[in-house]
Design an enzyme around this catalytic site. Structure first.
Site, PDB file in Angstrom:
ATOM      1  CG  ASP A 106      -1.947   1.051   1.027  1.00  0.00           C
ATOM      2  OD1 ASP A 106      -2.628   1.161  -0.131  1.00  0.00           O
ATOM      3  OD2 ASP A 106      -2.580   1.285   2.260  1.00  0.00           O
ATOM      4  CG  HIS A 113      -4.183  10.587   2.475  1.00  0.00           C
ATOM      5  ND1 HIS A 113      -5.461  10.550   3.424  1.00  0.00           N
ATOM      6  CD2 HIS A 113      -3.452   9.453   3.004  1.00  0.00           C
ATOM      7  CE1 HIS A 113      -5.084   9.397   4.284  1.00  0.00           C
ATOM      8  NE2 HIS A 113      -3.917   8.706   4.031  1.00  0.00           N
ATOM      9  CD  GLU A 178      -5.954   4.615   4.675  1.00  0.00           C
ATOM     10  OE1 GLU A 178      -5.252   3.799   3.948  1.00  0.00           O
ATOM     11  OE2 GLU A 178      -5.686   5.486   5.547  1.00  0.00           O
ATOM     12  CD  GLU A 180      -5.703   2.550  -0.001  1.00  0.00           C
ATOM     13  OE1 GLU A 180      -4.601   1.958  -0.803  1.00  0.00           O
ATOM     14  OE2 GLU A 180      -5.329   2.764   1.060  1.00  0.00           O
ATOM     15  CG  ASP A 212      -5.647  -0.190   3.683  1.00  0.00           C
ATOM     16  OD1 ASP A 212      -5.803  -1.494   3.900  1.00  0.00           O
ATOM     17  OD2 ASP A 212      -4.822   0.648   4.115  1.00  0.00           O
ATOM     18  NE  ARG A 216      -7.548   6.377   9.563  1.00  0.00           N
ATOM     19  CZ  ARG A 216      -7.049   6.091   8.569  1.00  0.00           C
ATOM     20  NH1 ARG A 216      -5.864   5.670   8.627  1.00  0.00           N
ATOM     21  NH2 ARG A 216      -7.664   6.274   7.288  1.00  0.00           N
ATOM     22  CD  GLN A 219      -3.057   4.244  10.719  1.00  0.00           C
ATOM     23  OE1 GLN A 219      -4.248   4.196  10.539  1.00  0.00           O
ATOM     24  NE2 GLN A 219      -2.157   4.789   9.824  1.00  0.00           N
ATOM     25  CE  LYS A 232      -3.491   1.754   7.224  1.00  0.00           C
ATOM     26  NZ  LYS A 232      -4.313   2.672   6.609  1.00  0.00           N
ATOM     27  CB  THR A 236      -7.303  -4.802   2.685  1.00  0.00           C
ATOM     28  OG1 THR A 236      -6.438  -4.545   3.531  1.00  0.00           O
ATOM     29  CG2 THR A 236      -7.364  -3.881   1.446  1.00  0.00           C
ATOM     30  CD  GLU A 337      -7.415  12.491   4.424  1.00  0.00           C
ATOM     31  OE1 GLU A 337      -6.970  13.413   3.483  1.00  0.00           O
ATOM     32  OE2 GLU A 337      -8.019  11.357   4.057  1.00  0.00           O
TER      33      GLU A 337
END
Lengths: 392, 392
Positions: A106, A113, A178, A180, A212, A216, A219, A232, A236, A337
């Site tokens: 990844d 971002h 996420e 992607e 993904d 948080r 992480q 993570k 996925t 975000e």
């Protein structure tokens, strides 16, 4: 015999024809292409056993000349009457993961971002670290927990920091997405021999959508100094359909300006970006429209970097772009975000959200320009959050 | 018929019998066990096609009951005369990677190694980060570039920081090793269901030696914020022989004191360390003797942590301990530690070294206690450094 009728505004017309792995009711998985609302059974249609397997890997390994020949033949056949037994309605089939993934990497290729996450995770320092404009930052993810679109995602448990300094263990309270793009490797390479930027199309077969999922809180506590791991690796999600690069000729756009100029191994004469528009739906409400055209590092640069040290790639490897965020608040590809670290709740239909609640659905879709003003679809990647297991 | 004579001081007596994948001259790869200086062809000896494949994966997937039954049968057969065609001298066969690796995870479980690297990489802050004593820090490595012992390693190229601030691209100037123990997953688990500490032996089949080659200059520039990537992914070497856990009963030792007490999911009633002594030879000269018994986090804790978020494991997955370093300078498992960041050259025979020079050989060996004062061997992991390719 029957002819597949494709509506003029279909996202899956003959210039798209993405590949997937499907099973008709009561039958086993095999390779198909999507045409309109139908799936064509390629082993049955073309008589090639490479398509009778439950993943695309054997076909991927045959290389670009064969990919092109099959695509040309399918373009011809799309205009003809086909044996009824090779055509299955999309709505009637089950879909499996399209590839058996060797390694999953990844990247972190969106400057918007990376800047947003730098501000949120390291508020007291420069948001972009010194290496970011020199190389496409990336890391290895867990290949064995990539699941096909539609697979439910169990809320992960893990350690998170508390105010006392000692961590606690429990269900993630900051579960995120996420949005992607993923790149599916077709032909492999030799250990010790880098793949140059201009060899991108000789190795990469196509493009898929990736979510993904990211915890948080897990992480943030674990990621120093060796990067993301359990935040993570629980899941996925990958779209069921892989759109071949050959279908994305009209989507080629110049890269945004890269400043400073990248080192020579990251420059190529044929390098380009992709004008693909994503949409993120939360419980059926579109909350973001990330523009892939704004990505700083190109897919070809990511592959050249991944292999610059001699690392080899294998058919079925997957690498993803990292979260796609544009410069506008409505273009952000993650909820951390969109909700600015959970401090600014988002309106989702009649409700508000910061991070994911049990039972929430997320669906990411994307389209790209086709010919004559038409658009082609990259399918979707979706998943619903199930509540965490009781403590082990 | 012939009887395999095993010297009383052999490291590969009947209480060891590690598994590997070998090919007799001119023949294909298949599973064998090592007994003394011989390899027994298991498909031929036991008539089970699970051993006729070129990896251990199918046998691993059969689970602990079958592993135990095969081991018991082999212990009986080791004392009998065997058909001559099932016995091959070790020196006459080629060895392959013993497993097809799904996911490869590398941990960071030595407190002495983590402290040394913290001092070297972050001289101005606490060497151990706040999370280190709470969880086994780990990350995903590249499964597709794990190679069998004996495979040459091409010096990687990559970006490194320069005094000007802008990076340059070229062959790594700080090429290093990491002496590690690897744990081979036998039986898989279900996505969403953690594997508890006490379920370790139900899932892990055995132990192998790992050299996680590391380009320290590439790593130092790239690793923020997502962890090691190209500084590691060019090659990881794995020993050809996998010693089953069942052969390591005599090596069980209590863990070092863990302070603070780990969270409940990292505690088990049957958890233990392993008293395995490693030796690192550089061009034939032993330069370090890392003691695995000093590792802070146990193999069972690493697996429990890896799966605590619901991540599933598959037969053939590999996870490694991270560099094994003891508290003494002569027990450090990497050259960056032995040469203290390259500032204190090491004597290697008649020469001195900091990092690896082209043509250098590194061999890591290990032994563990057996019964009656004997020792068992974990084989070796070796590799020679080849010069970098010319620039791409």
């Amino acid at each position: 015999m029957l002819r597949v009728e494709v509506a003029p505004d279909s996202l899956f017309g003959p210039e798209n024809m993405p590949y997937g792995v499907f099973a008709p009711p009561g039958e086993s998985f095999r390779v198909g292409v999507r045409l309109g609302d139908m799936v064509l059974d390629l082993a049955a249609l073309l008589g090639d056993p490479v398509f009778a397997r439950p993943d695309l890997n054997a076909f991927l390994a045959t290389g670009p000349a064969r990919w092109g020949a099959v695509r040309a033949r399918l373009r011809e056949l799309a205009d003809t009457a086909l044996p009824v037994e090779v055509v299955h309605p999309v709505r009637s089939v089950r879909m499996a993961l399209p590839v058996t993934i060797g390694d999953y990497v990844d990247f972190y290729a969106s400057i918007d971002h990376a800047t947003n996450l730098g501000r949120l995770f390291r508020p007291d320092s420069e948001p972009l670290l010194p290496n970011w404009r020199h190389l496409p930052v990336g890391y290895h993810g867990r290949a064995g927990t990539v699941v096909v679109s539609g697979t439910p995602v169990i809320r992960p448990q893990g350690q998170r920091r508390t105010d006392s300094g000692a961590p606690e263990f429990g269900p993630s309270q900051r579960l995120d997405i996420e949005a992607e793009l993923g790149f599916v490797v077709g032909t492999g390479s030799t250990l010790g021999v880098p793949v140059g930027v201009d060899d991108f199309a000789a190795h990469v077969f196509g493009v898929a959508l990736v979510n993904d999922w990211s915890a948080r809180d897990i992480q943030a506590w674990e990621y120093q100094p060796l990067g993301p791991f359990l935040g993570k690796s629980f899941a996925t999600s990958l779209s069921a359909w892989v759109t071949p690069l050959a279908a994305l000729e009209q989507a080629r756009v110049p890269l945004p300006t890269q400043e400073p100029e990248p080192l020579p191994y990251l420059r190529g004469t044929a390098d380009h970006g992709l004008d693909i528009d994503l949409a993120v739906s939360w419980n059926g409400h579109v909350v973001s429209r990330p523009p892939y055209a704004r990505m700083y590092w190109s897919p070809a640069q990511m592959l050249a970097h991944l292999t610059a040290n001699g690392a080899s790639i294998r058919p079925g490897d997957l690498y993803a772009s990292g979260t796609i965020s544009g410069p506008e608040p409505t273009q952000r590809g993650s909820f951390i975000e969109l909700s600015w670290g959970g401090t600014e709740p988002i309106t989702v239909g009649e409700e508000t959200r910061t991070f994911l609640t049990d039972g929430d659905d997320v669906t990411i879709t994307a389209t790209a320009p086709g010919t004559a003003g038409r658009r082609i679809g990259l399918g979707e990647v979706s998943g619903r959050i199930l509540s965490a297991r009781s403590a082990p």
